[in-house]
Design a protein around this motif. Structure first.
Motif, PDB file in Angstrom:
ATOM      1  N   TRP A   1       0.815  -1.219   0.000  1.00 24.71           N
ATOM      2  CA  TRP A   1       0.000   0.000   0.000  1.00 24.71           C
ATOM      3  C   TRP A   1       0.852   1.273   0.000  1.00 24.71           C
ATOM      4  CZ3 TRP A   1      -0.246  -3.649   4.013  1.00 24.71           C
ATOM      5  CH2 TRP A   1       0.495  -3.324   5.151  1.00 24.71           C
TER       6      TRP A   1
ATOM      7  N   HIS B   1       5.522   5.144   3.096  1.00 30.41           N
ATOM      8  CA  HIS B   1       4.381   4.965   3.985  1.00 30.41           C
ATOM      9  C   HIS B   1       3.444   6.171   3.858  1.00 30.41           C
ATOM     10  CE1 HIS B   1       5.535   1.452   6.385  1.00 30.41           C
ATOM     11  NE2 HIS B   1       6.776   1.915   6.425  1.00 30.41           N
TER      12      HIS B   1
ATOM     13  N   THR C   1       1.635   7.954   5.740  1.00 27.78           N
ATOM     14  CA  THR C   1       1.341   8.161   7.162  1.00 27.78           C
ATOM     15  C   THR C   1       0.147   9.076   7.384  1.00 27.78           C
ATOM     16  OG1 THR C   1       3.115   9.812   7.157  1.00 27.78           O
ATOM     17  CG2 THR C   1       3.645   7.644   8.025  1.00 27.78           C
TER      18      THR C   1
ATOM     19  N   TYR D   1      -2.631   6.675   7.468  1.00 27.74           N
ATOM     20  CA  TYR D   1      -2.597   5.949   8.734  1.00 27.74           C
ATOM     21  C   TYR D   1      -3.271   6.784   9.828  1.00 27.74           C
ATOM     22  CZ  TYR D   1       1.193   3.116   6.612  1.00 27.74           C
ATOM     23  OH  TYR D   1       1.944   2.311   5.795  1.00 27.74           O
ATOM     24  N   GLU D   2      -2.972   8.081   9.834  1.00 30.94           N
ATOM     25  CA  GLU D   2      -3.529   8.940  10.877  1.00 30.94           C
ATOM     26  C   GLU D   2      -5.041   9.094  10.713  1.00 30.94           C
ATOM     27  OE1 GLU D   2      -2.856  13.429  12.677  1.00 30.94           O
ATOM     28  OE2 GLU D   2      -1.165  12.270  11.907  1.00 30.94           O
TER      29      GLU D   2
ATOM     30  N   PHE E   1      -6.570   5.975  12.004  1.00 31.34           N
ATOM     31  CA  PHE E   1      -6.503   5.962  13.466  1.00 31.34           C
ATOM     32  C   PHE E   1      -7.569   6.875  14.065  1.00 31.34           C
ATOM     33  CE2 PHE E   1      -5.067   8.267  17.240  1.00 31.34           C
ATOM     34  CZ  PHE E   1      -4.973   7.229  18.147  1.00 31.34           C
TER      35      PHE E   1
ATOM     36  N   VAL F   1       4.024   6.422  15.410  1.00 28.08           N
ATOM     37  CA  VAL F   1       4.054   6.548  13.955  1.00 28.08           C
ATOM     38  C   VAL F   1       5.222   7.395  13.478  1.00 28.08           C
ATOM     39  CG1 VAL F   1       2.643   8.633  13.549  1.00 28.08           C
ATOM     40  CG2 VAL F   1       2.497   6.703  11.955  1.00 28.08           C
TER      41      VAL F   1
END
Length: 244
Positions: A144, A155, A157, A160-161, A164, A200
């Motif tokens: 991904w 990444h 990120t 991701y955040e 989350f 992270v």
């Protein structure tokens, strides 16, 4: 529309949605600390001013080499900002003003959902801004991974955040009946977010590594978690087992 323009659009949208959610939460929760309009205004101003100052100070801590390049030329000092710095600065601003005007009751619970929504929306803009935003992660070969335009898979990120924050909002909603102490809803958000950012940021580029190990953002996260150290066991029990 260029990537930085998209970032601006989503940043402004984050402020707008966050403000509207805060006004709705303030009315719905009817917190004593925000019942008086004048006191509520002072607290709101303190949050905004504290967040602005904290965001800038956080950037200086995160990337001191760039921030203080050519010092005393002040232009580099104004270039960046950080979310963790803004959160901690807003917290300090609100608590300082509350003490000054004699407000002892907690006001934080009205800010939790607005902050979650604002952060998630803002991170969409960060993702679309790509390399120019400097919020991407380290190179990776995970399936991904995202190429932000320079041929290097990294990444995502920002995504991701966002994921989350969505999960955190859902968890807070499910556990809402367990938050019996005023302010714990906001404390749970802060503790969870600071913990997430500390972890992270190990997979994000470090503009400056303190002791060769951690970033300035991670140091700010540790400072925030230490501020809440007395609340950590109780909040952890609520989030994990829905018990006080």
């Amino acid at each position: 529309m260029n990537p930085l323009a998209w970032h601006t659009v989503f940043e402004m949208s984050a402020y707008f949605v966050g403000l509207r959610l805060f006004l709705w939460q303030r009315k719905r929760l009817a917190l004593p600390a925000l019942a008086d309009r004048d006191r509520s205004l002072w607290i709101g101003v303190a949050a905004i001013v504290g967040a602005a100052i904290g965001a800038k100070l956080g950037y200086w801590i995160e990337d001191p080499r760039n921030a203080f390049a050519d010092f005393p030329d002040w232009r580099h000092l104004l270039e960046g900002k950080t979310i963790v710095g803004a959160l901690l600065g807003g917290l300090i601003g609100v608590e300082t003003v509350k003490r000054a005007i004699g407000v002892q009751a907690s006001s934080g619970d009205a800010f939790a959902y607005p902050l979650i929504a604002g952060l998630a929306i803002g991170r969409i803009g960060c993702f679309l801004a790509g390399l120019d935003d400097h919020t991407y992660g380290n190179p990776t070969q995970l399936p991904w991974a995202v190429d932000f335009g320079d041929g290097v898979p990294r990444h995502p990120t920002q995504l991701y955040e966002i994921a989350f924050l969505i999960l955190l909002a859902a968890l807070l909603h499910v556990r809402r009946s367990a938050f019996n102490r005023a302010g714990d809803f906001f404390r749970a958000f802060m503790i969870a977010y600071l913990g997430f950012r500390f972890v992270v940021d190990f997979i994000k580029p470090m503009p400056f590594a303190y002791a060769g190990l951690v970033s300035g953002i991670q140091l700010l996260c540790v400072a925030g978690l230490l501020y809440y150290h007395r609340d950590l066991p109780r909040i952890a029990r609520i989030l994990v087992w829905a018990q006080n």
